[in-house]
Design a protein around this motif. Sequence first.
Motif, short mmCIF file in Angstrom:
data_model
loop_
_atom_site.label_atom_id
_atom_site.label_comp_id
_atom_site.label_asym_id
_atom_site.label_seq_id
_atom_site.Cartn_x
_atom_site.Cartn_y
_atom_site.Cartn_z
N VAL A 121 0.87 -1.17 0.00
CA VAL A 121 0.00 0.00 0.00
C VAL A 121 0.90 1.22 0.00
O VAL A 121 1.71 1.41 0.91
N GLU A 122 0.76 2.06 -1.03
CA GLU A 122 1.72 3.15 -1.21
C GLU A 122 1.01 4.43 -1.65
O GLU A 122 0.10 4.40 -2.47
N HIS A 123 1.45 5.56 -1.08
CA HIS A 123 0.94 6.89 -1.46
C HIS A 123 -0.58 6.97 -1.38
O HIS A 123 -1.25 7.38 -2.33
N CYS A 124 -1.13 6.55 -0.25
CA CYS A 124 -2.58 6.61 -0.05
C CYS A 124 -2.91 7.56 1.11
O CYS A 124 -2.13 7.71 2.05
N GLU A 125 -4.07 8.18 1.02
CA GLU A 125 -4.54 9.12 2.04
C GLU A 125 -5.95 8.75 2.48
O GLU A 125 -6.83 8.54 1.65
N ARG A 126 -6.12 8.68 3.80
CA ARG A 126 -7.45 8.44 4.38
C ARG A 126 -8.12 7.23 3.75
O ARG A 126 -9.30 7.26 3.39
N VAL A 127 -7.38 6.16 3.64
CA VAL A 127 -7.89 4.93 3.05
C VAL A 127 -7.99 3.87 4.15
O VAL A 127 -7.11 3.77 5.01
N HIS A 128 -9.05 3.09 4.12
CA HIS A 128 -9.20 1.93 4.99
C HIS A 128 -8.85 0.68 4.17
O HIS A 128 -9.48 0.43 3.14
N ILE A 129 -7.87 -0.06 4.63
CA ILE A 129 -7.47 -1.31 3.96
C ILE A 129 -7.87 -2.47 4.85
O ILE A 129 -7.51 -2.53 6.03
N ILE A 130 -8.63 -3.39 4.30
CA ILE A 130 -9.01 -4.62 5.02
C ILE A 130 -8.40 -5.78 4.24
O ILE A 130 -8.74 -6.02 3.08
N ALA A 131 -7.46 -6.49 4.86
CA ALA A 131 -6.71 -7.50 4.10
C ALA A 131 -6.37 -8.71 4.96
O ALA A 131 -5.95 -8.57 6.11
N ALA A 132 -6.56 -9.88 4.37
CA ALA A 132 -6.06 -11.14 4.93
C ALA A 132 -4.87 -11.53 4.06
O ALA A 132 -5.05 -11.82 2.87
N ALA A 133 -3.67 -11.52 4.62
CA ALA A 133 -2.48 -11.68 3.78
C ALA A 133 -1.34 -12.30 4.57
O ALA A 133 -1.30 -12.28 5.80
N LYS A 134 -0.38 -12.84 3.82
CA LYS A 134 0.86 -13.30 4.44
C LYS A 134 1.66 -12.11 4.93
O LYS A 134 2.12 -12.08 6.06
N ARG A 135 1.87 -11.12 4.04
CA ARG A 135 2.69 -9.96 4.36
C ARG A 135 2.03 -8.70 3.84
O ARG A 135 1.26 -8.75 2.87
N ILE A 136 2.37 -7.58 4.47
CA ILE A 136 1.93 -6.28 3.96
C ILE A 136 3.06 -5.28 4.15
O ILE A 136 3.77 -5.30 5.16
N CYS A 137 3.24 -4.43 3.14
CA CYS A 137 4.22 -3.35 3.19
C CYS A 137 3.46 -2.04 3.01
O CYS A 137 2.69 -1.89 2.05
N ILE A 138 3.68 -1.09 3.92
CA ILE A 138 2.99 0.20 3.90
C ILE A 138 4.04 1.28 3.70
O ILE A 138 5.00 1.37 4.46
N ALA A 139 3.87 2.10 2.66
CA ALA A 139 4.89 3.10 2.33
C ALA A 139 4.24 4.43 1.98
O ALA A 139 3.31 4.48 1.15
N ASN A 140 4.71 5.51 2.60
CA ASN A 140 4.32 6.87 2.22
C ASN A 140 2.80 7.09 2.23
O ASN A 140 2.21 7.56 1.27
N CYS A 141 2.18 6.73 3.34
CA CYS A 141 0.73 6.89 3.48
C CYS A 141 0.43 7.80 4.67
O CYS A 141 1.26 8.00 5.54
N ARG A 142 -0.79 8.34 4.68
CA ARG A 142 -1.17 9.14 5.84
C ARG A 142 -2.65 9.00 6.15
O ARG A 142 -3.49 8.82 5.25
N GLU A 143 -2.93 9.03 7.45
CA GLU A 143 -4.30 8.98 7.96
C GLU A 143 -5.05 7.77 7.41
O GLU A 143 -6.23 7.86 7.07
#
Length: 567
Positions: free
Chosen positions: A374-396
Motif C-alpha cells: 500500500v503506497e501513497h494513499c490518504e485516508r484509506v481503509h485497507i481490510i486485508a487477509a495476507a501473508k505480508r503487507i508493506c505500507i509506504a508513504n501513506c497518511r491517515e
Amino acid sequence: MADEPLDPPQAPAAASPTPAALLRTRREAFEHGLLPIPKLIFPEGTLAQTLAQVKERLAAAEGGGRVGAAALAEALQVPRDQAALALGTLAAVLPAVDPALGADGGGAADLRDVLLFLYIQSYKRLVPRAHRDSPAVTDVWPSTSAFDGYLSALSPIQLVRSNSRRFMPSQADEEIHQLSYLQKHMANILALLADSVEGEGDDSLVLTLESFEHLGFLVHFSEGTSLSQAATFFANSDPDMPAAPVPAAQVHDWISQNISYSLEFSTEKSTSKEGSQQVASDIDVTMADANASNPRNITPTGTNPTYYRNTTFVEGFSKTSVVKHASDVKGHSLKVLNCHDSVIYIFAPLKYATVYGCSDATVVLGAIGKVVKVEHCERVHIIAAAKRICIANCRECIFYLGVNHQPLIVGDNHKLQVAPFNTYYPQLGEHMAKVGVDPAVNRWDQPFVLGIVDPHDSLSHPAGVSDVQAESATRLDPDLFTSFLIPNWFGAEGQEPMKYSPFQLPEIYWASQSKKLAALEDIKKTIRELQLDDNRKKELTNVLHAQFKDWLYASGNIRQLYCLQSD
C-alpha cells in the motif's frame, strides 16, 4: 510449486511469430522485492566487486550453497531481524517455492538467489516526467502536503484533479526501465552465477544449466517458455546426460540479443500509444469501465500471447463501488490504482496486490498469499487477509489486518493506525487456504519499521535523513473499532464478521464490540416497549428514517445502497 500458466499456451515457441518471444522482467522482484535497508544497497561503481566478496564470504560460511539468516547478517553486518526480513522477502518474490527456504523464508536460501536479490537492491525506480503545468498542480493541493515533491508521485487528489496521471511512468515505462537496468548489469550478474574453470579471458567463466535457470528470478519469456527451453545451447539429445556448462560470454550474448529485441519492440509500442487515452503499459487486464452492478472486463486486443499478462488492474474509479469475484480476476496479481471516494471489494485468492495513489476509499482484499503493498494513499481503509503487507508513504490510513508476518512500514508516513481483521465473506476461508494464509497467526499489531527515505527512488533526498526511522502505526482505539459488514451478494446466511471471521478477535476489541451490540439491543428493546399510539409510532419511524438517511449521505454509504438496488 511454480506459478501456473495464466493462459493455455497458444502455440509452441518455435511456431510462434517473433513478437511472441519477448523477454520480460518479473515485476514481482522489482515491485515487492526491494527493501530500503542501506547496508543491502551497494554503490553502483563497486557493486559487482562487493557482491563477489559477499559471495566468497557466504560460500565459506555455509555448506551446500545455502544461506541462512545468521550467515547473511554476519556477511552484510546487519541485525539478525533485518537479515530474516530479507530472506522472507526473497521467498515471497521467488518464481517458485524453494523447499529449503520455505514459503515464509525461515530456512536457508540458495546462494545464487540471494546474490540476485542483493544485486537488484541497487535498482532505482523511474523518475516521473516533469509536469507541464506545475501552477495547475499547486492550485489543487496545499503546498504543506506531506506528499510535497515528485518523489511521492503527487498527492492522490492532485493526480485526479490535474489529470497528471499521464505524466507518471506507465507499467510499460517501468518495464523498459527494468530491462535497461538488467541489460546494463547482465555481464556482472552472470559473473556472480558463473563457476570458474581453467582458461583465459571469457572462457574462464561457465554457467551450468541449474545456475542459468536461476535467472528466472529476474526475467521470463512472455509466452511461458522457460529460459532453458528457449536457450538452444543447453539442448541435449541424450536426456540421461546432463547439459554441459556453457561459457558465460555466450549466455551473455544470447540474453543481450533478447533484451535488445524486447526493448526495441516495447519502446516502439509505448511510443506509438503515447497520447492515447489508454496508458501505454496497461495492456494487462484492465477494469476501468467496470461497475458493481454490471462488471465488465476490458481485455487486451489481439490474440498474440505476448499481450497476456498476470496482472489485473482496477484503476481510476471515483465515487462508486466496485465488486470483483474470483471469476472476474485474471492472473495472480492485482493493482488498485488512483481510486477515490470509493469502495473496492476484491473477493479472490491472489499472490500479490498493490494499492497505490488512492484517497478516501475502502479496499477489501480477500486473501493474498505473498505480499500486499500500500503506497501513497490518504485516508484509506485497507481490510486485508495476507501473508505480508508493506505500507509506504501513506497518511491517515487505517489497516484492518489478518497478517502472518509483521507489517512492514517504510517511508514518510503520518497518523497510521492498525486494527484486527474485521470482515467476512463465505469463501474467505477457502481463499485463505488456497494461497496459504494461516488464520491462527495474526501479527497485525507488531509493525516492523524501517527508514524514512527509500534509496530505490531516483530523486535526491535531503541530507542527513537517510537513517531516520519511519513513523510507526498506533493501535486503533477499541471504542472506535467496528466490524465491516459486506452486503449479501453471496446469498448466504449468517455473515456477521465477528462471529464467522477466521481470525480471532483480541479480547479488548471483542469486549468493545459486545458492549456496542448490547447497547443496540437495549435501544431496540426500549423502542419496542414504548407505549405510543399509531400516530406517534409513525412519527418516531419517520424521524429514525430521516436521521439514517442523513447519515447515509454524510458518510457516502448511500452509494452502497444504490449498488445493492441495481443488483
